[in-house]
Motif scaffolding. Structure first.
Motif: not given
Length: 50
Positions: A13-21, A23-24, A26-30
């Protein structure tokens, strides 16, 4: 084993937040839209029922 999976999940999750904010976001919005649609459908069901 469970603790290791939790740590790996948090690290991902931390890696995803740092590299693709975006995308995260969008995912949370969906996910939020899906939950809102679910509750809207439940309210419509009960409104039509009564």
């Amino acid at each position: 084993m469970r603790k290791a999976l939790i740590i790996l999940g948090i690290a991902f999750l931390v890696y995803f937040v740092l590299t693709e904010p975006e995308g995260l976001a969008d995912l949370l919005g969906e996910i939020g839209n899906g939950i809102a649609d679910f509750f809207d459908a439940v309210m419509t069901f009960f409104t039509e029922l009564f």
